[in-house]
Scaffold this motif. Structure first.
Motif, mmCIF file in Angstrom:
data_model
loop_
_atom_site.group_PDB
_atom_site.id
_atom_site.type_symbol
_atom_site.label_atom_id
_atom_site.label_comp_id
_atom_site.label_asym_id
_atom_site.label_seq_id
_atom_site.Cartn_x
_atom_site.Cartn_y
_atom_site.Cartn_z
ATOM 1 N N ALA A 148 0.854 -1.194 0.000
ATOM 2 C CA ALA A 148 0.000 0.000 0.000
ATOM 3 C C ALA A 148 0.889 1.243 0.000
ATOM 4 O O ALA A 148 1.971 1.249 0.596
ATOM 5 N N PRO A 149 0.441 2.292 -0.666
ATOM 6 C CA PRO A 149 1.255 3.505 -0.730
ATOM 7 C C PRO A 149 1.452 4.148 0.650
ATOM 8 O O PRO A 149 0.598 4.035 1.525
ATOM 9 N N HIS A 150 2.589 4.810 0.800
ATOM 10 C CA HIS A 150 2.915 5.513 2.039
ATOM 11 C C HIS A 150 3.887 6.630 1.723
ATOM 12 O O HIS A 150 4.451 6.690 0.632
ATOM 13 N N ASP A 151 4.083 7.528 2.664
ATOM 14 C CA ASP A 151 5.056 8.612 2.500
ATOM 15 C C ASP A 151 6.456 8.019 2.359
ATOM 16 O O ASP A 151 6.681 6.839 2.677
ATOM 17 N N SER A 152 7.395 8.840 1.951
ATOM 18 C CA SER A 152 8.760 8.350 1.765
ATOM 19 C C SER A 152 9.401 8.016 3.118
ATOM 20 O O SER A 152 9.121 8.647 4.137
ATOM 21 N N VAL A 153 10.279 7.021 3.068
ATOM 22 C CA VAL A 153 10.975 6.548 4.267
ATOM 23 C C VAL A 153 12.184 7.448 4.517
ATOM 24 O O VAL A 153 13.032 7.626 3.652
ATOM 25 N N VAL A 154 12.239 8.007 5.719
ATOM 26 C CA VAL A 154 13.360 8.856 6.125
ATOM 27 C C VAL A 154 14.435 8.008 6.799
ATOM 28 O O VAL A 154 15.627 8.232 6.611
ATOM 29 N N GLU A 155 13.994 7.024 7.590
ATOM 30 C CA GLU A 155 14.932 6.172 8.326
ATOM 31 C C GLU A 155 14.344 4.779 8.493
ATOM 32 O O GLU A 155 13.160 4.633 8.791
ATOM 33 N N GLN A 156 15.186 3.763 8.301
ATOM 34 C CA GLN A 156 14.771 2.377 8.513
ATOM 35 C C GLN A 156 15.334 1.897 9.835
ATOM 36 O O GLN A 156 16.495 2.137 10.147
ATOM 37 N N HIS A 157 14.481 1.197 10.585
ATOM 38 C CA HIS A 157 14.892 0.725 11.910
ATOM 39 C C HIS A 157 15.006 -0.798 11.987
ATOM 40 O O HIS A 157 15.459 -1.327 12.990
ATOM 41 N N GLY A 158 14.558 -1.508 10.958
ATOM 42 C CA GLY A 158 14.699 -2.961 10.940
ATOM 43 C C GLY A 158 13.400 -3.677 10.624
ATOM 44 O O GLY A 158 12.317 -3.102 10.669
ATOM 45 N N ASN A 159 13.559 -4.943 10.301
ATOM 46 C CA ASN A 159 12.435 -5.825 10.011
ATOM 47 C C ASN A 159 12.169 -6.666 11.258
ATOM 48 O O ASN A 159 13.099 -7.235 11.830
ATOM 49 N N PHE A 160 10.906 -6.720 11.674
ATOM 50 C CA PHE A 160 10.573 -7.398 12.923
ATOM 51 C C PHE A 160 9.387 -8.343 12.729
ATOM 52 O O PHE A 160 8.509 -8.083 11.900
ATOM 53 N N VAL A 161 9.378 -9.401 13.519
ATOM 54 C CA VAL A 161 8.314 -10.406 13.490
ATOM 55 C C VAL A 161 7.666 -10.457 14.865
ATOM 56 O O VAL A 161 8.351 -10.392 15.885
ATOM 57 N N THR A 162 6.360 -10.567 14.870
ATOM 58 C CA THR A 162 5.630 -10.818 16.108
ATOM 59 C C THR A 162 4.761 -12.042 15.897
ATOM 60 O O THR A 162 4.174 -12.218 14.833
ATOM 61 N N GLY B 174 10.587 5.011 15.625
ATOM 62 C CA GLY B 174 9.963 5.238 14.328
ATOM 63 C C GLY B 174 8.568 5.811 14.478
ATOM 64 O O GLY B 174 8.142 6.205 15.563
ATOM 65 N N ASN B 175 7.851 5.847 13.342
ATOM 66 C CA ASN B 175 6.454 6.291 13.381
ATOM 67 C C ASN B 175 5.542 5.441 12.503
ATOM 68 O O ASN B 175 4.390 5.798 12.294
ATOM 69 N N ALA B 176 6.072 4.320 11.987
ATOM 70 C CA ALA B 176 5.251 3.465 11.119
ATOM 71 C C ALA B 176 5.834 2.065 11.018
ATOM 72 O O ALA B 176 7.019 1.843 11.285
ATOM 73 N N VAL B 177 4.960 1.148 10.611
ATOM 74 C CA VAL B 177 5.379 -0.193 10.200
ATOM 75 C C VAL B 177 4.848 -0.361 8.785
ATOM 76 O O VAL B 177 3.647 -0.212 8.549
ATOM 77 N N ILE B 178 5.744 -0.617 7.834
ATOM 78 C CA ILE B 178 5.343 -0.782 6.444
ATOM 79 C C ILE B 178 5.633 -2.198 5.975
ATOM 80 O O ILE B 178 6.320 -2.953 6.669
ATOM 81 N N ASN B 179 5.094 -2.539 4.828
ATOM 82 C CA ASN B 179 5.300 -3.874 4.238
ATOM 83 C C ASN B 179 4.832 -4.979 5.181
ATOM 84 O O ASN B 179 5.411 -6.070 5.202
ATOM 85 N N ILE B 180 3.792 -4.725 5.951
ATOM 86 C CA ILE B 180 3.314 -5.729 6.905
ATOM 87 C C ILE B 180 2.694 -6.886 6.126
ATOM 88 O O ILE B 180 1.909 -6.682 5.194
ATOM 89 N N GLU B 181 3.065 -8.089 6.528
ATOM 90 C CA GLU B 181 2.511 -9.305 5.939
ATOM 91 C C GLU B 181 2.259 -10.324 7.044
ATOM 92 O O GLU B 181 2.921 -10.296 8.077
ATOM 93 N N ALA C 262 -5.729 -19.365 19.390
ATOM 94 C CA ALA C 262 -5.717 -18.736 18.068
ATOM 95 C C ALA C 262 -4.408 -17.974 17.958
ATOM 96 O O ALA C 262 -3.881 -17.470 18.959
ATOM 97 N N GLY C 263 -3.869 -17.905 16.738
ATOM 98 C CA GLY C 263 -2.581 -17.249 16.563
ATOM 99 C C GLY C 263 -2.498 -16.404 15.312
ATOM 100 O O GLY C 263 -3.087 -16.726 14.283
ATOM 101 N N VAL C 264 -1.753 -15.306 15.430
ATOM 102 C CA VAL C 264 -1.446 -14.421 14.313
ATOM 103 C C VAL C 264 0.036 -14.098 14.398
ATOM 104 O O VAL C 264 0.545 -13.755 15.465
ATOM 105 N N ALA C 265 0.713 -14.197 13.264
ATOM 106 C CA ALA C 265 2.105 -13.766 13.159
ATOM 107 C C ALA C 265 2.178 -12.709 12.068
ATOM 108 O O ALA C 265 1.598 -12.877 10.994
ATOM 109 N N LEU C 266 2.870 -11.627 12.361
ATOM 110 C CA LEU C 266 3.046 -10.538 11.403
ATOM 111 C C LEU C 266 4.521 -10.224 11.285
ATOM 112 O O LEU C 266 5.289 -10.372 12.250
ATOM 113 N N ARG C 267 4.904 -9.758 10.096
ATOM 114 C CA ARG C 267 6.278 -9.301 9.864
ATOM 115 C C ARG C 267 6.196 -7.958 9.142
ATOM 116 O O ARG C 267 5.362 -7.790 8.239
#
Length: 147
Positions: free
Chosen positions: A56-70, A105-112, A135-140
């Protein structure tokens, strides 16, 4: 002898049925919008943090903080699958929100969805697995600072 064999057969059949009932793992694809629109989500999700699913579209990324899984689980006993899934989805989103706060940060993008490390990418749906008791949900997703 025959009575003992019948009893043993019934016991084995009963255990097999109980095991298959406990092992239920029903896959649901549910609405992200509905999960994020619940009163609990509206109350607990920080309106200053953006959650952007898939591409989904979003504003430009100023800083990346990492990819995380929950990977969150919740008690599904005495709840419908959908109710348990909405609740555990909120828990997963709150976990990502906590990570955003921790990383500055202020957002999580590319959530799957990332159940059992299998990506399921959608802008509209998330994957939840429901069983008899859990019940379970995992997001990255990528924690970032958007402009």
């Amino acid at each position: 002898m025959k009575k003992g064999l019948i009893t043993l057969t019934a016991l084995v059949a009963g255990l097999a049925m109980a095991t298959s009932a406990q092992a239920r793992d029903t896959r649901h694809l549910l609405s992200i919008e509905e999960a994020m629109s619940t009163p609990a989500a509206q109350e607990k999700l920080d309106p200053n943090i953006r959650f952007v699913f898939a591409d989904a579209p979003h504003d430009s990324v100023v800083e990346q903080h990492g990819n995380f899984v929950t990977n969150k689980k919740t008690n599904a006993f005495n709840k419908s699958d959908e109710e348990a899934c909405r609740w555990v989805m909120l828990s997963a989103l709150l976990s990502l929100q906590d990570r955003v706060h921790a990383e500055g940060g202020n957002a999580v993008i590319n959530i799957e969805s990332f159940y059992k490390r299998e990506p399921m990418v959608s802008q509209d749906e998330y994957e939840c697995h429901a069983g008899m008791l859990m019940a379970g949900v995992a997001l990255r997703g990528d924690v970032v600072t958007l402009r």
